[in-house]
Design a protein around this motif. Structure first.
Motif, PDB file in Angstrom:
ATOM      1  N   UNK A 107       0.830  -1.204   0.000  1.00  0.00           N
ATOM      2  CA  UNK A 107       0.000   0.000   0.000  1.00  0.00           C
ATOM      3  C   UNK A 107       0.867   1.257   0.000  1.00  0.00           C
ATOM      4  N   UNK A 108       1.890   1.280   0.860  1.00  0.00           N
ATOM      5  CA  UNK A 108       2.759   2.458   0.943  1.00  0.00           C
ATOM      6  C   UNK A 108       3.498   2.691  -0.374  1.00  0.00           C
ATOM      7  N   UNK A 109       3.950   1.606  -0.987  1.00  0.00           N
ATOM      8  CA  UNK A 109       4.669   1.724  -2.267  1.00  0.00           C
ATOM      9  C   UNK A 109       3.751   2.298  -3.339  1.00  0.00           C
ATOM     10  N   UNK A 110       2.507   1.839  -3.373  1.00  0.00           N
ATOM     11  CA  UNK A 110       1.568   2.324  -4.376  1.00  0.00           C
ATOM     12  C   UNK A 110       1.203   3.783  -4.133  1.00  0.00           C
ATOM     13  N   UNK A 111       1.162   4.199  -2.847  1.00  0.00           N
ATOM     14  CA  UNK A 111       0.848   5.587  -2.527  1.00  0.00           C
ATOM     15  C   UNK A 111       2.067   6.490  -2.643  1.00  0.00           C
ATOM     16  N   UNK A 112       3.253   5.886  -2.801  1.00  0.00           N
ATOM     17  CA  UNK A 112       4.467   6.672  -2.948  1.00  0.00           C
ATOM     18  C   UNK A 112       4.960   7.286  -1.658  1.00  0.00           C
ATOM     19  N   UNK A 113       4.735   6.581  -0.535  1.00  0.00           N
ATOM     20  CA  UNK A 113       5.197   7.092   0.764  1.00  0.00           C
ATOM     21  C   UNK A 113       6.057   6.034   1.450  1.00  0.00           C
ATOM     22  N   UNK A 165      -5.682  -4.926  -4.451  1.00  0.00           N
ATOM     23  CA  UNK A 165      -4.572  -5.881  -4.425  1.00  0.00           C
ATOM     24  C   UNK A 165      -5.032  -7.189  -5.062  1.00  0.00           C
ATOM     25  N   UNK A 166      -4.308  -7.625  -6.073  1.00  0.00           N
ATOM     26  CA  UNK A 166      -4.642  -8.831  -6.820  1.00  0.00           C
ATOM     27  C   UNK A 166      -3.375  -9.662  -7.040  1.00  0.00           C
ATOM     28  N   UNK A 167      -3.521 -10.949  -7.380  1.00  0.00           N
ATOM     29  CA  UNK A 167      -2.339 -11.743  -7.741  1.00  0.00           C
ATOM     30  C   UNK A 167      -1.834 -11.342  -9.129  1.00  0.00           C
ATOM     31  N   UNK A 168      -0.523 -11.394  -9.311  1.00  0.00           N
ATOM     32  CA  UNK A 168       0.083 -11.018 -10.582  1.00  0.00           C
ATOM     33  C   UNK A 168       0.331 -12.259 -11.437  1.00  0.00           C
ATOM     34  N   UNK A 169      -0.151 -12.211 -12.683  1.00  0.00           N
ATOM     35  CA  UNK A 169       0.139 -13.235 -13.691  1.00  0.00           C
ATOM     36  C   UNK A 169      -0.180 -14.654 -13.204  1.00  0.00           C
ATOM     37  N   UNK A 170      -1.342 -14.841 -12.582  1.00  0.00           N
ATOM     38  CA  UNK A 170      -1.842 -16.150 -12.142  1.00  0.00           C
ATOM     39  C   UNK A 170      -0.994 -16.771 -11.033  1.00  0.00           C
ATOM     40  N   UNK A 171      -0.008 -16.052 -10.534  1.00  0.00           N
ATOM     41  CA  UNK A 171       0.785 -16.548  -9.416  1.00  0.00           C
ATOM     42  C   UNK A 171       0.190 -15.976  -8.132  1.00  0.00           C
ATOM     43  N   UNK A 172       0.808 -16.308  -7.012  1.00  0.00           N
ATOM     44  CA  UNK A 172       0.313 -15.796  -5.742  1.00  0.00           C
ATOM     45  C   UNK A 172       1.029 -14.532  -5.311  1.00  0.00           C
ATOM     46  N   UNK A 173       1.871 -13.981  -6.181  1.00  0.00           N
ATOM     47  CA  UNK A 173       2.582 -12.754  -5.827  1.00  0.00           C
ATOM     48  C   UNK A 173       1.619 -11.571  -5.926  1.00  0.00           C
ATOM     49  N   UNK A 174       1.367 -10.854  -4.828  1.00  0.00           N
ATOM     50  CA  UNK A 174       0.392  -9.756  -4.860  1.00  0.00           C
ATOM     51  C   UNK A 174       0.957  -8.509  -5.519  1.00  0.00           C
ATOM     52  N   UNK A 175       0.085  -7.773  -6.180  1.00  0.00           N
ATOM     53  CA  UNK A 175       0.436  -6.494  -6.778  1.00  0.00           C
ATOM     54  C   UNK A 175      -0.686  -5.515  -6.444  1.00  0.00           C
ATOM     55  N   UNK A 176      -0.320  -4.271  -6.126  1.00  0.00           N
ATOM     56  CA  UNK A 176      -1.301  -3.262  -5.732  1.00  0.00           C
ATOM     57  C   UNK A 176      -1.511  -2.248  -6.856  1.00  0.00           C
TER      58      UNK A 176
END
Length: 363
Positions: free
Chosen positions: A89-95, A218-229
């Motif tokens: 969340x912080x990374x996506x908000x840029x803080x 927040x969802x999984x990236x490319x059908x893997x379990x790695x989350x991306x925001x």
């Protein structure tokens, strides 16, 4: 128990009430003129069971596997006191958080106590500059004069100086793109949470604008379990939501137009249920197929009516309710009522253009 509550309990029968959630509110506000859905949802009727009982089972919804996968992904994202979630969340908000976020689990059984505790903790967070994560807080919103409870996945407080609703979904983001339909559905559901959280702060004397319209998805990236925001701006959805909620009649006013003996008890005889549903006005549109468990019943009921062809067709035809009447107006066999003159002229012009196109003689 009030008279309205007694009436709603009688409508659903001996079946436990199903609570409103953001998805049902989003669907309800998408079709605010449907008295049938408003009454059934207000009464907490088990619509999937009702639809199956009358022979029109719902054909959408998540499988048990998808639900289990979604729960597992959410648990993974929230592990270790939300350390990874805070980073996302912080990374996506840029803080850059000054300290680890405090983690508060608000997932308890008693709704009233849980709502009160959520309200107290969320409003107190406005005066604390340290980052905080609130797991499954319980919010509330008034729908057609009825107070309903809502449960976002998470609220991140005081990150970038504001509150952010966080929604965790199991649909994938592939090559940076997610299914547009699923993102749109997540956006309107998230807007429900944003509105409820803003009202909570306003009722406590706080500033509702502290709640950001940028929702963190927040969802999984490319059908893997790695989350991306990702950030989803829900300002447009908030405008639509407020307008539609304002248009919805109060539940007690809707009940005044419903027969006294109306029942949606899924244990009743199918024939009686079909007759009862037919006595309450519906407002079917093709969009209902993706949002309402009774849509297939209502579509069958609407056959022969212009409403079944979609809102643009229904609105263009004005007061022409039947397909047969519309065809008669197009053929010139039926003069129509005075208020149908414009629709009749449009239909005759469309019929002429169609006939010329089929004959290879376009105007």
């Amino acid at each position: 128990m009030t008279t309205t509550e007694q009436r709603l309990a009688a409508i659903r029968g001996g079946v436990p009430a199903r609570r409103h959630n953001a998805r049902t509110i989003a669907a309800l506000t998408g079709n605010p003129g449907c008295t049938r859905r408003a009454v059934l949802d207000g009464a907490g009727v088990d619509k999937p069971r009702l639809a199956e009982r009358i022979g029109f089972p719902a054909r959408f919804g998540q499988s048990r596997f998808a639900i289990s996968r979604g729960n597992a992904f959410e648990a993974q994202v929230k592990a270790d006191g939300g350390a990874e979630l805070l980073r996302l969340v912080a990374e996506r908000l840029g803080v850059t958080p000054d300290a680890p976020a405090t983690w508060t689990d608000l997932n308890a059984d008693d709704l009233a106590q849980r709502h009160e505790r959520s309200r107290d903790l969320l409003t107190a967070a406005a005066d604390d500059a340290s980052p905080a994560l609130f797991d499954h807080p319980l919010l509330s919103l008034e729908i057609a004069g009825q107070r309903v409870y809502l449960e976002p996945d998470l609220v991140a407080a005081r990150l970038a100086g504001r509150y952010h609703v966080v929604e965790i979904k199991s649909f994938p983001v592939v090559d940076g793109q997610a299914d547009p339909g699923k993102v749109a559905a997540a956006a309107i559901q998230s807007a429900v949470y944003v509105l409820a959280l803003r009202e909570l702060l306003a009722d406590a004397g706080g500033d509702p604008e502290l709640v950001s319209a940028d929702v963190v998805l927040i969802c999984p990236r490319d059908f893997a379990n790695q989350p991306v925001a990702s950030l989803v701006d829900v300002r447009r959805q908030l405008l639509v939501l407020r307008r539609q909620l304002a248009r919805m009649a109060r539940l007690d006013a809707l009940l005044a137009r419903v027969p006294e003996d109306f029942t949606a008890d899924p244990t009743a005889e199918p024939a009686a249920l079909v007759a009862a549903l037919g006595s309450v006005e519906a407002h079917y549109a093709p969009d209902c197929l993706a949002a309402c468990e009774l849509a297939f019943f209502c579509r069958n009921e609407a056959r022969g009516h212009t409403a079944a062809l979609g809102r643009p067709v229904r609105e263009a035809l004005g007061g022409v309710a039947d397909v047969a009447e519309a065809l008669a107006l197009a053929d010139g066999d039926h003069p129509g009522e005075p208020d149908q003159a414009e629709a009749a002229a449009l239909l005759r012009a469309a019929a002429r253009l169609r006939a010329e196109a089929l004959a290879g003689r376009p105007t």
